[in-house]
Design a protein around this motif. Structure first.
Motif, PDB file in Angstrom:
ATOM      1  N   SER A  74      24.793  26.081  45.110  1.00  0.00           N
ATOM      2  CA  SER A  74      25.438  26.870  43.956  1.00  0.00           C
ATOM      3  C   SER A  74      26.550  27.411  44.240  1.00  0.00           C
ATOM      4  CB  SER A  74      24.348  28.000  43.600  1.00  0.00           C
ATOM      5  OG  SER A  74      24.946  28.750  42.445  1.00  0.00           O
ATOM      6  N   VAL A  75      27.598  26.925  43.429  1.00  0.00           N
ATOM      7  CA  VAL A  75      29.035  27.229  43.877  1.00  0.00           C
ATOM      8  C   VAL A  75      29.485  28.190  42.831  1.00  0.00           C
ATOM      9  CG1 VAL A  75      31.323  26.281  44.067  1.00  0.00           C
ATOM     10  CG2 VAL A  75      29.514  24.896  44.590  1.00  0.00           C
ATOM     11  N   ARG A  76      30.201  29.184  43.476  1.00  0.00           N
ATOM     12  CA  ARG A  76      30.907  30.380  42.626  1.00  0.00           C
ATOM     13  C   ARG A  76      32.110  30.817  43.077  1.00  0.00           C
ATOM     14  NH1 ARG A  76      27.835  36.208  43.172  1.00  0.00           N
ATOM     15  NH2 ARG A  76      28.427  36.605  45.410  1.00  0.00           N
ATOM     16  N   PHE A  77      33.043  31.208  42.163  1.00  0.00           N
ATOM     17  CA  PHE A  77      34.495  31.640  42.594  1.00  0.00           C
ATOM     18  C   PHE A  77      34.371  33.109  42.738  1.00  0.00           C
ATOM     19  CE2 PHE A  77      35.135  27.447  40.794  1.00  0.00           C
ATOM     20  CZ  PHE A  77      36.290  26.929  41.646  1.00  0.00           C
ATOM     21  N   THR A  78      34.759  33.802  43.747  1.00  0.00           N
ATOM     22  CA  THR A  78      34.841  35.240  43.825  1.00  0.00           C
ATOM     23  C   THR A  78      36.207  35.544  43.979  1.00  0.00           C
ATOM     24  OG1 THR A  78      34.669  35.120  46.371  1.00  0.00           O
ATOM     25  CG2 THR A  78      32.379  35.257  44.973  1.00  0.00           C
ATOM     26  N   PHE A  79      36.316  36.883  43.722  1.00  0.00           N
ATOM     27  CA  PHE A  79      37.678  37.267  43.472  1.00  0.00           C
ATOM     28  C   PHE A  79      37.973  38.866  44.035  1.00  0.00           C
ATOM     29  CE2 PHE A  79      41.167  39.382  40.546  1.00  0.00           C
ATOM     30  CZ  PHE A  79      42.176  38.589  41.034  1.00  0.00           C
ATOM     31  N   GLU A  80      39.094  38.949  44.632  1.00  0.00           N
ATOM     32  CA  GLU A  80      39.368  40.566  45.167  1.00  0.00           C
ATOM     33  C   GLU A  80      40.780  40.929  44.840  1.00  0.00           C
ATOM     34  OE1 GLU A  80      38.670  42.907  49.264  1.00  0.00           O
ATOM     35  OE2 GLU A  80      40.351  41.272  49.464  1.00  0.00           O
ATOM     36  N   ALA A  81      40.930  41.790  43.735  1.00  0.00           N
ATOM     37  CA  ALA A  81      42.146  42.114  43.150  1.00  0.00           C
ATOM     38  C   ALA A  81      43.002  42.880  44.116  1.00  0.00           C
ATOM     39  CB  ALA A  81      41.881  42.929  41.782  1.00  0.00           C
ATOM     40  N   ASN A  82      42.547  43.696  45.019  1.00  0.00           N
ATOM     41  CA  ASN A  82      43.077  44.234  45.679  1.00  0.00           C
ATOM     42  C   ASN A  82      42.515  44.343  47.059  1.00  0.00           C
ATOM     43  OD1 ASN A  82      45.285  45.847  44.006  1.00  0.00           O
ATOM     44  ND2 ASN A  82      43.487  46.433  43.061  1.00  0.00           N
ATOM     45  N   PRO A  83      43.330  44.543  48.482  1.00  0.00           N
ATOM     46  CA  PRO A  83      42.874  44.477  49.730  1.00  0.00           C
ATOM     47  C   PRO A  83      41.487  45.371  49.747  1.00  0.00           C
ATOM     48  CG  PRO A  83      45.225  44.353  49.733  1.00  0.00           C
ATOM     49  CD  PRO A  83      44.918  44.855  48.211  1.00  0.00           C
ATOM     50  N   ASN A  84      40.451  45.028  50.450  1.00  0.00           N
ATOM     51  CA  ASN A  84      39.533  45.738  50.942  1.00  0.00           C
ATOM     52  C   ASN A  84      38.399  46.522  49.916  1.00  0.00           C
ATOM     53  OD1 ASN A  84      40.500  45.692  53.697  1.00  0.00           O
ATOM     54  ND2 ASN A  84      42.001  47.281  53.110  1.00  0.00           N
ATOM     55  N   GLU A  85      38.783  45.806  48.633  1.00  0.00           N
ATOM     56  CA  GLU A  85      37.976  46.302  47.634  1.00  0.00           C
ATOM     57  C   GLU A  85      36.586  45.182  47.681  1.00  0.00           C
ATOM     58  OE1 GLU A  85      39.631  45.836  43.984  1.00  0.00           O
ATOM     59  OE2 GLU A  85      40.990  47.806  44.225  1.00  0.00           O
ATOM     60  N   GLY A  86      36.680  44.203  48.380  1.00  0.00           N
ATOM     61  CA  GLY A  86      35.440  43.198  48.579  1.00  0.00           C
ATOM     62  C   GLY A  86      35.463  42.293  47.421  1.00  0.00           C
ATOM     63  N   PHE A  87      35.009  41.044  47.794  1.00  0.00           N
ATOM     64  CA  PHE A  87      35.138  39.950  46.867  1.00  0.00           C
ATOM     65  C   PHE A  87      33.655  40.371  45.908  1.00  0.00           C
ATOM     66  CE2 PHE A  87      37.884  38.453  50.010  1.00  0.00           C
ATOM     67  CZ  PHE A  87      38.741  37.586  49.477  1.00  0.00           C
ATOM     68  N   LYS A  88      34.047  39.809  44.614  1.00  0.00           N
ATOM     69  CA  LYS A  88      33.092  39.805  43.629  1.00  0.00           C
ATOM     70  C   LYS A  88      33.119  38.755  42.682  1.00  0.00           C
ATOM     71  CE  LYS A  88      32.680  44.989  43.241  1.00  0.00           C
ATOM     72  NZ  LYS A  88      33.589  45.354  44.697  1.00  0.00           N
ATOM     73  N   PRO A  89      32.193  38.319  41.894  1.00  0.00           N
ATOM     74  CA  PRO A  89      32.391  37.365  41.111  1.00  0.00           C
ATOM     75  C   PRO A  89      33.374  37.263  40.071  1.00  0.00           C
ATOM     76  CG  PRO A  89      29.970  37.954  41.009  1.00  0.00           C
ATOM     77  CD  PRO A  89      30.778  38.944  41.833  1.00  0.00           C
ATOM     78  N   LEU A  90      34.057  36.121  39.977  1.00  0.00           N
ATOM     79  CA  LEU A  90      35.375  36.157  39.266  1.00  0.00           C
ATOM     80  C   LEU A  90      35.243  36.425  37.931  1.00  0.00           C
ATOM     81  CD1 LEU A  90      38.306  35.351  39.208  1.00  0.00           C
ATOM     82  CD2 LEU A  90      37.536  32.852  38.634  1.00  0.00           C
ATOM     83  N   ASP A  91      34.310  35.927  37.299  1.00  0.00           N
ATOM     84  CA  ASP A  91      33.947  36.296  35.794  1.00  0.00           C
ATOM     85  C   ASP A  91      33.560  37.673  35.639  1.00  0.00           C
ATOM     86  OD1 ASP A  91      31.519  35.868  36.999  1.00  0.00           O
ATOM     87  OD2 ASP A  91      30.529  35.095  35.263  1.00  0.00           O
ATOM     88  N   LYS A  92      33.161  38.456  36.608  1.00  0.00           N
ATOM     89  CA  LYS A  92      32.726  39.742  36.216  1.00  0.00           C
ATOM     90  C   LYS A  92      33.881  40.950  36.693  1.00  0.00           C
ATOM     91  CE  LYS A  92      28.436  38.477  35.538  1.00  0.00           C
ATOM     92  NZ  LYS A  92      27.720  38.498  34.242  1.00  0.00           N
ATOM     93  N   ILE A  93      34.809  40.563  37.329  1.00  0.00           N
ATOM     94  CA  ILE A  93      35.634  41.627  37.965  1.00  0.00           C
ATOM     95  C   ILE A  93      36.947  41.554  37.457  1.00  0.00           C
ATOM     96  CG2 ILE A  93      36.271  40.228  40.144  1.00  0.00           C
ATOM     97  CD1 ILE A  93      35.670  43.965  39.964  1.00  0.00           C
ATOM     98  N   ALA A  94      37.389  40.214  37.466  1.00  0.00           N
ATOM     99  CA  ALA A  94      38.950  39.944  36.817  1.00  0.00           C
ATOM    100  C   ALA A  94      38.976  40.426  35.385  1.00  0.00           C
ATOM    101  CB  ALA A  94      39.163  38.197  37.148  1.00  0.00           C
TER     102      ALA A  94
END
Length: 228
Positions: A74-94
């Motif tokens: 299962s592949v998903r894209f994760t995203f971190e908008a700013n350093p040290n915030e932690g990667f979260k699912p792109l569709d949930k955090i961006a």
């Protein structure tokens, strides 16, 4: 049936190998492009997890595995908008603007790959709509985003909704969307602008309602720059 299962297992393993080979390159190129699009601190990362339920169980040389519609993981894209915030699912955090710029980055990379001779130059989708892609940017960054969109528009139809003159100037066609109240009801009017009306609208985007000769001159310059 066993032959089909073996074929499925072989193709699934081959897909997994190709994914793991290309993902580091994709992450690196996407993050470099996001930086030019005004997201210097943002990072994109691809995560995948092995499938343990659902799908079909097949056997390979390494043992049994499960294969679903999109392979063994299962592949998903994760995203971190700013350093040290932690990667979260792109569709949930961006945000909407961030999602638009991530999409622009991916499609620009796709076009670049296609033009490298690996496809016929036609993108998977013939139409893209970008809304709020100019959120939180301006100046040189807006020009960089506009340049990427202009390049994408050479290969697909692009609709861009924007309030920034730098983003609107390179467009091949410019439409003004205006809301009016008629008979106590809101009505939206879409007006196709000719060259002079377009310059006037760009000047309004620059100076607001106080349009001056200087703002008109600057708008004309923007139009010429966008057309070049």
């Amino acid at each position: 049936e066993s032959e089909l299962a073996n074929l499925l297992a072989r193709d699934a393993i081959d897909l997994s190998k190709k994914r793991r080979r290309i993902m580091p390159k994709l992450e690196k190129q996407a993050n470099e492009l996001l930086e030019t699009l005004g997201m210097k601190n943002a990072r994109l990362k691809v995560e995948w997890t092995q499938v343990f339920d659902g799908g079909l169980e097949v056997h390979s040389d390494s043992g049994p595995m499960r294969v679903r519609e999109f392979g063994t993981e299962s592949v998903r894209f994760t995203f971190e908008a700013n350093p040290n915030e932690g990667f979260k699912p792109l569709d949930k955090i961006a945000s909407g603007g961030e999602l638009s710029r991530v999409l622009l980055a991916f499609k620009s990379l796709e076009i670049s790959e296609q033009n490298g001779g690996k496809s016929n130059g036609h993108p998977a989708a013939p139409l893209y709509v970008f809304d709020e892609i100019d959120s939180g940017i301006g100046g040189a960054t807006a020009y960089a985003v506009a340049k990427q969109i202009k390049n994408l528009a050479k290969h697909a139809q692009v609709f861009l909704i924007t309030h920034l003159q730098q983003m609107a100037a390179p467009a091949d066609h410019h439409f003004q969307i205006a809301k009016q109240t008629v008979d106590k009801r809101a009505r939206v009017q879409i007006i196709a602008l000719d060259h002079d009306a377009r310059v006037h609208e760009l000047a309004r985007m620059v100076a607001g309602d106080s349009i001056t000769d200087s703002s008109l001159e600057f708008a004309a310059e923007l139009t010429e720059r966008g057309d070049s």
